[in-house]
Design a protein around this motif. Structure first.
Motif, PDB file in Angstrom:
ATOM      1  N   TRP A 109       0.844  -1.204   0.000  1.00 41.94           N
ATOM      2  CA  TRP A 109       0.000   0.000   0.000  1.00 41.94           C
ATOM      3  C   TRP A 109       0.872   1.244   0.000  1.00 41.94           C
ATOM      4  CZ3 TRP A 109       1.481  -2.725   4.183  1.00 41.94           C
ATOM      5  CH2 TRP A 109       1.905  -2.040   5.307  1.00 41.94           C
ATOM      6  N   GLU A 110       0.250   2.323  -0.484  1.00 41.51           N
ATOM      7  CA  GLU A 110       0.915   3.630  -0.453  1.00 41.51           C
ATOM      8  C   GLU A 110       0.668   4.222   0.920  1.00 41.51           C
ATOM      9  OE1 GLU A 110       2.735   5.742  -2.748  1.00 41.51           O
ATOM     10  OE2 GLU A 110       3.061   3.678  -3.425  1.00 41.51           O
ATOM     11  N   ASP A 111       1.692   4.415   1.688  1.00 42.74           N
ATOM     12  CA  ASP A 111       1.514   4.968   3.023  1.00 42.74           C
ATOM     13  C   ASP A 111       1.502   6.488   2.905  1.00 42.74           C
ATOM     14  OD1 ASP A 111       1.171   3.917   5.681  1.00 42.74           O
ATOM     15  OD2 ASP A 111       2.914   5.132   6.204  1.00 42.74           O
ATOM     16  N   ARG A 112       0.339   7.078   3.233  1.00 44.70           N
ATOM     17  CA  ARG A 112       0.153   8.511   3.036  1.00 44.70           C
ATOM     18  C   ARG A 112       1.210   9.353   3.734  1.00 44.70           C
ATOM     19  NH1 ARG A 112      -5.296  10.178   5.207  1.00 44.70           N
ATOM     20  NH2 ARG A 112      -4.992   8.223   6.263  1.00 44.70           N
ATOM     21  N   ALA A 113       1.632  10.410   3.073  1.00 44.75           N
ATOM     22  CA  ALA A 113       2.558  11.351   3.700  1.00 44.75           C
ATOM     23  C   ALA A 113       1.838  12.053   4.836  1.00 44.75           C
ATOM     24  CB  ALA A 113       3.023  12.360   2.662  1.00 44.75           C
ATOM     25  N   ARG A 114       2.517  12.293   5.955  1.00 44.14           N
ATOM     26  CA  ARG A 114       1.881  12.952   7.110  1.00 44.14           C
ATOM     27  C   ARG A 114       2.084  14.464   7.086  1.00 44.14           C
ATOM     28  NH1 ARG A 114       1.022   9.805  11.817  1.00 44.14           N
ATOM     29  NH2 ARG A 114       2.004  11.427  13.045  1.00 44.14           N
ATOM     30  N   ALA A 115       3.051  14.897   6.297  1.00 42.69           N
ATOM     31  CA  ALA A 115       3.292  16.347   6.203  1.00 42.69           C
ATOM     32  C   ALA A 115       3.617  16.690   4.763  1.00 42.69           C
ATOM     33  CB  ALA A 115       4.460  16.724   7.109  1.00 42.69           C
ATOM     34  N   ALA A 116       3.441  17.949   4.410  1.00 37.14           N
ATOM     35  CA  ALA A 116       3.679  18.362   3.033  1.00 37.14           C
ATOM     36  C   ALA A 116       5.124  18.076   2.627  1.00 37.14           C
ATOM     37  CB  ALA A 116       3.380  19.856   2.894  1.00 37.14           C
ATOM     38  N   SER A 117       6.026  18.110   3.612  1.00 34.13           N
ATOM     39  CA  SER A 117       7.441  17.895   3.304  1.00 34.13           C
ATOM     40  C   SER A 117       7.764  16.421   3.056  1.00 34.13           C
ATOM     41  CB  SER A 117       8.297  18.414   4.453  1.00 34.13           C
ATOM     42  OG  SER A 117       7.891  17.765   5.648  1.00 34.13           O
ATOM     43  N   GLU A 118       6.835  15.523   3.449  1.00 32.18           N
ATOM     44  CA  GLU A 118       7.107  14.086   3.305  1.00 32.18           C
ATOM     45  C   GLU A 118       6.509  13.554   2.004  1.00 32.18           C
ATOM     46  OE1 GLU A 118       5.678  11.741   6.517  1.00 32.18           O
ATOM     47  OE2 GLU A 118       6.876  12.809   8.001  1.00 32.18           O
ATOM     48  N   LYS A 119       7.107  12.470   1.521  1.00 28.72           N
ATOM     49  CA  LYS A 119       6.541  11.835   0.326  1.00 28.72           C
ATOM     50  C   LYS A 119       5.820  10.558   0.757  1.00 28.72           C
ATOM     51  CE  LYS A 119       9.962  11.330  -2.517  1.00 28.72           C
ATOM     52  NZ  LYS A 119      10.977  11.246  -3.465  1.00 28.72           N
ATOM     53  N   ALA A 120       4.784  10.189   0.008  1.00 29.34           N
ATOM     54  CA  ALA A 120       4.141   8.903   0.282  1.00 29.34           C
ATOM     55  C   ALA A 120       5.169   7.809   0.027  1.00 29.34           C
ATOM     56  CB  ALA A 120       2.933   8.729  -0.623  1.00 29.34           C
ATOM     57  N   GLN A 121       5.037   6.717   0.788  1.00 27.16           N
ATOM     58  CA  GLN A 121       6.025   5.645   0.647  1.00 27.16           C
ATOM     59  C   GLN A 121       5.295   4.337   0.376  1.00 27.16           C
ATOM     60  OE1 GLN A 121       8.275   5.040   4.240  1.00 27.16           O
ATOM     61  NE2 GLN A 121       9.959   3.995   3.198  1.00 27.16           N
ATOM     62  N   SER A 122       5.818   3.550  -0.547  1.00 28.90           N
ATOM     63  CA  SER A 122       5.202   2.254  -0.803  1.00 28.90           C
ATOM     64  C   SER A 122       5.722   1.254   0.228  1.00 28.90           C
ATOM     65  CB  SER A 122       5.536   1.786  -2.219  1.00 28.90           C
ATOM     66  OG  SER A 122       4.968   0.519  -2.410  1.00 28.90           O
ATOM     67  N   LEU A 123       4.790   0.692   0.998  1.00 32.86           N
ATOM     68  CA  LEU A 123       5.167  -0.259   2.051  1.00 32.86           C
ATOM     69  C   LEU A 123       4.541  -1.618   1.768  1.00 32.86           C
ATOM     70  CD1 LEU A 123       4.652   1.987   5.225  1.00 32.86           C
ATOM     71  CD2 LEU A 123       6.764   1.602   3.933  1.00 32.86           C
ATOM     72  N   THR A 124       5.150  -2.668   2.310  1.00 35.53           N
ATOM     73  CA  THR A 124       4.666  -4.024   2.065  1.00 35.53           C
ATOM     74  C   THR A 124       4.769  -4.853   3.332  1.00 35.53           C
ATOM     75  OG1 THR A 124       5.243  -3.987  -0.280  1.00 35.53           O
ATOM     76  CG2 THR A 124       5.172  -6.147   0.744  1.00 35.53           C
ATOM     77  N   LEU A 125       3.702  -5.615   3.617  1.00 34.30           N
ATOM     78  CA  LEU A 125       3.776  -6.581   4.716  1.00 34.30           C
ATOM     79  C   LEU A 125       4.749  -7.667   4.298  1.00 34.30           C
ATOM     80  CD1 LEU A 125       0.055  -7.197   5.791  1.00 34.30           C
ATOM     81  CD2 LEU A 125       1.819  -5.933   7.027  1.00 34.30           C
ATOM     82  N   ARG A 126       5.673  -8.014   5.156  1.00 35.77           N
ATOM     83  CA  ARG A 126       6.731  -8.939   4.720  1.00 35.77           C
ATOM     84  C   ARG A 126       6.159 -10.283   4.253  1.00 35.77           C
ATOM     85  NH1 ARG A 126       9.142 -10.037  10.824  1.00 35.77           N
ATOM     86  NH2 ARG A 126       7.438 -11.407  11.444  1.00 35.77           N
ATOM     87  N   PRO A 127       6.538 -10.712   3.038  1.00 39.26           N
ATOM     88  CA  PRO A 127       6.085 -12.031   2.582  1.00 39.26           C
ATOM     89  C   PRO A 127       7.067 -13.127   3.006  1.00 39.26           C
ATOM     90  CG  PRO A 127       7.116 -10.842   0.769  1.00 39.26           C
ATOM     91  CD  PRO A 127       7.191  -9.937   1.969  1.00 39.26           C
ATOM     92  N   GLU A 128       8.237 -12.738   3.466  1.00 37.88           N
ATOM     93  CA  GLU A 128       9.256 -13.658   3.981  1.00 37.88           C
ATOM     94  C   GLU A 128      10.234 -12.802   4.778  1.00 37.88           C
ATOM     95  OE1 GLU A 128      12.839 -14.237   2.103  1.00 37.88           O
ATOM     96  OE2 GLU A 128      12.424 -12.105   2.362  1.00 37.88           O
ATOM     97  N   ASN A 129      11.168 -13.424   5.484  1.00 37.28           N
ATOM     98  CA  ASN A 129      11.966 -12.645   6.432  1.00 37.28           C
ATOM     99  C   ASN A 129      13.447 -12.534   6.092  1.00 37.28           C
ATOM    100  OD1 ASN A 129      11.309 -12.406  10.032  1.00 37.28           O
ATOM    101  ND2 ASN A 129      12.220 -10.953   8.612  1.00 37.28           N
ATOM    102  N   THR A 130      13.896 -13.275   5.068  1.00 36.65           N
ATOM    103  CA  THR A 130      15.340 -13.234   4.774  1.00 36.65           C
ATOM    104  C   THR A 130      15.758 -11.832   4.331  1.00 36.65           C
ATOM    105  OG1 THR A 130      15.370 -15.554   4.199  1.00 36.65           O
ATOM    106  CG2 THR A 130      17.184 -14.234   3.349  1.00 36.65           C
ATOM    107  N   ALA A 131      14.959 -11.225   3.437  1.00 31.60           N
ATOM    108  CA  ALA A 131      15.330  -9.892   2.945  1.00 31.60           C
ATOM    109  C   ALA A 131      15.407  -8.906   4.112  1.00 31.60           C
ATOM    110  CB  ALA A 131      14.316  -9.421   1.904  1.00 31.60           C
ATOM    111  N   GLY A 132      14.475  -8.992   5.061  1.00 32.65           N
ATOM    112  CA  GLY A 132      14.484  -8.104   6.225  1.00 32.65           C
ATOM    113  C   GLY A 132      15.715  -8.320   7.095  1.00 32.65           C
ATOM    114  N   VAL A 133      16.096  -9.574   7.274  1.00 32.09           N
ATOM    115  CA  VAL A 133      17.275  -9.862   8.105  1.00 32.09           C
ATOM    116  C   VAL A 133      18.539  -9.322   7.424  1.00 32.09           C
ATOM    117  CG1 VAL A 133      18.730 -11.706   9.062  1.00 32.09           C
ATOM    118  CG2 VAL A 133      16.233 -11.873   9.223  1.00 32.09           C
ATOM    119  N   VAL A 134      18.631  -9.506   6.114  1.00 32.11           N
ATOM    120  CA  VAL A 134      19.828  -9.012   5.414  1.00 32.11           C
ATOM    121  C   VAL A 134      19.837  -7.475   5.414  1.00 32.11           C
ATOM    122  CG1 VAL A 134      21.101  -9.028   3.222  1.00 32.11           C
ATOM    123  CG2 VAL A 134      20.027 -11.126   4.072  1.00 32.11           C
TER     124      VAL A 134
END
Ligand code: AMP
Length: 486
Positions: A109-134
């Motif tokens: 999902w696109e995580d909405r920017a909270r302030a005008a200075s911030e950009k929306a960020q594409s976030l993802t629920l982890r489908p596996e954990n190796t990438a997160g650990v690395v």
């Protein structure tokens, strides 16, 4: 009950009497929605592909996780906990855009920017954990210690898959990674053999019998381009007759054609070149050393030349443990492999590694199938029994029962406390359902300091001095052992 008007999974309960009365009274035209709104409610259910885990099943989960922690500690692993959501780029770059996981199954999902200075960020629920650990390995500069990092995790993963037995949209993985600079020995085939031997020990210790291990080598980053080129060429004459995904992947990422499960494509896939014929000498030596390690330890395995696994980051060793009991078509208990280039793909230093992920849901299903067969009663209808039901025989004995229960709990016993509303037959029936013994605390017992204990298993009733009670009750089977479950 009727299906909810929004077409969702909720069901609607209408108080029909209310509607009938209002219809008859002419009030229907008045403000029916407002009047009946209070009585019309949607029963919400867990989202498709997710589920609640309840006792006694959670006992089994706890036992599985405790066994993993115990076994991994013996191999000197430490625990890592990473966030359940990450920057989408991590998975796109790490796992590969063309994999099923990234192209079809991620919750993004696109995580909405909270302030005008911030950009929306594409976030993802982890489908596996190796990438997160690395990612964490790189972010915290763990490579700079020069030491081999041995990290394990236990936690939920999320994939938008078609739910069925053993395949869920939220599922739990117990996994581990061994990663570090080359100088720490992270590239050694001994690491691969040690990880596989640890998994065999874990499965034995947790009580899974009859598992099968398949291994393969998918080659190094230098073998891979030669193999991919050969695959691409071999696919040219056959791709047109294959499924839509294969037709696309024949051009974009030919290796992923090998993951295809479409029955009509299997003959063409079977005839494709095999990675084993493209391994350079280094990969062959590495694979032979892994096999020698497993042979020496007596860990049985077969070599499956088709085992490439569905994630792009694997190099050299890949493996899968399968089991047939209770799993149906989803018979892969766990899988993993080596990922020597993943750290660099994510912008980090050279850090070869190997890891695995055990599907905890499938492991529990396997154990349930095995335990039910052995009569240990861990099916969903069974109840974990307390050591003792503390029954005050009247309101006046309530506080004393509470105190005695407190003493027994402090002595490590599992105690269920009744209330003072004691009725001989009813209370015994309830106690028999939830505990293996009952302690009666009435006026006599209070006066003499000797309580009445009945063992529901043997039917024997006895008088036990209060000071001996904990040791007498502790003579029963230890908590959590199969005999403690009925
Ligand atoms: P993978 O991360 O795809 O290598 O999968 C490793 C293990 O996680 C598999 O062998 C399964 O046991 C388990 N697994 C993967 N996807 C699911 C799912 N959707 N539901 C339950 N278990 C899964």
């Amino acid at each position: 009950m009727a299906v909810s008007p929004d077409g969702g999974g909720g069901e609607w309960v209408a108080v029909r009497g209310c509607v009938g009365f209002l219809a008859g009274s002419g009030l229907l035209n008045w403000r029916l929605p407002a009047l009946c709104g209070l009585y019309l409610m949607s029963i919400l259910k867990a989202v498709r592909g997710t589920r609640d885990l309840l006792p006694p099943e959670t006992e089994l989960w706890n036992r599985v996780e405790a066994t993993a922690r115990r076994v991994f500690a013996r191999y000197n692993f430490g625990e890592i906990r990473t966030p359940v959501f990450e920057d989408t780029q991590l998975f796109a770059r790490g796992i590969g855009e063309e994999t099923d996981v990234v192209s079809k199954e991620m919750y993004t999902w696109e995580d909405r920017a909270r302030a005008a200075s911030e950009k929306a960020q594409s976030l993802t629920l982890r489908p596996e954990n190796t990438a997160g650990v690395v990612r964490a390995y790189i972010e915290h500069g763990l490579g700079e210690t020069g030491l081999l990092q041995k990290l394990y995790y236990i936690g939920p993963q999320f994939r938008r898959e078609r739910p069925q037995k053993g395949r869920y949209r939220q599922f739990s993985q117990i996994g581990a990674e061994v990663i570090g600079p080359v100088s720490s020995g992270s590239e050694s085939p001994l690491r691969d053999a040690e990880v596989l031997e640890m998994l065999a020990s874990f499965l034995d210790e947790v009580g899974v019998t009859g598992w099968r291990l398949a291994i393969n080598s998918v080659g190094s980053s230098s073998d891979r381009p030669r193999y991919v080129a050969a695959l691409r060429e071999a696919l040219i004459p056959v791709a047109a007759g294959m499924c839509v995904d294969c037709r696309r992947r024949a051009e974009t990422n030919p290796l992923r054609v090998l993951d295809c499960k479409v029955p009509g494509d299997q003959a063409a896939i079977e005839a494709l070149p095999r990675i084993a014929d493209f391994l350079d000498e280094g990969s062959q030596v590495h694979f032979a050393a892994l096999r020698a390690g497993l042979d020496v330890c007596g860990v049985p395995y077969t070599v499956d030349p088709r085992l490439v696994r569905g994630l792009d980051y694997y190099t050299r060793t890949t493996f899968e443990f399968t089991h047939d009991a209770g799993l149906g078509t989803q018979n892969a208990l766990l899988g993993g492999g080596r990922y020597d280039g993943l750290s660099e793909m994510l912008g980090g230093p050279r850090a070869p590694g190997i890891g695995f992920a055990i599907g905890a849901d499938r492991l529990v299903l396997t154990l349930q199938a095995g335990l039910a067969g052995a009569g240990a009663g861990l099916d969903s209808g069974s109840v974990l029994k307390a050591d003792v039901f503390m029954a005050p025989v009247g309101e006046a004995q309530g506080p004393a029962a509470l105190k005695l229960a407190r003493e027994l709990r402090a002595a490590g016993l599992r105690v269920e406390l009744g209330d003072g509303n004691f009725r001989l037959k009813k209370s015994f029936e309830v106690a028999d359902k939830v505990a293996r013994k009952i302690v009666l605390l009435g006026e006599d017992e209070m006066a003499t300091g000797v309580v009445t204990v009945k063992d529901f298993g043997t039917g024997v009733q006895s008088k036990v001095p209060r000071q001996n009670l904990a040791s007498e009750l502790r003579k029963v089977a230890p908590l959590g052992s199969p005999s403690a479950l009925a």
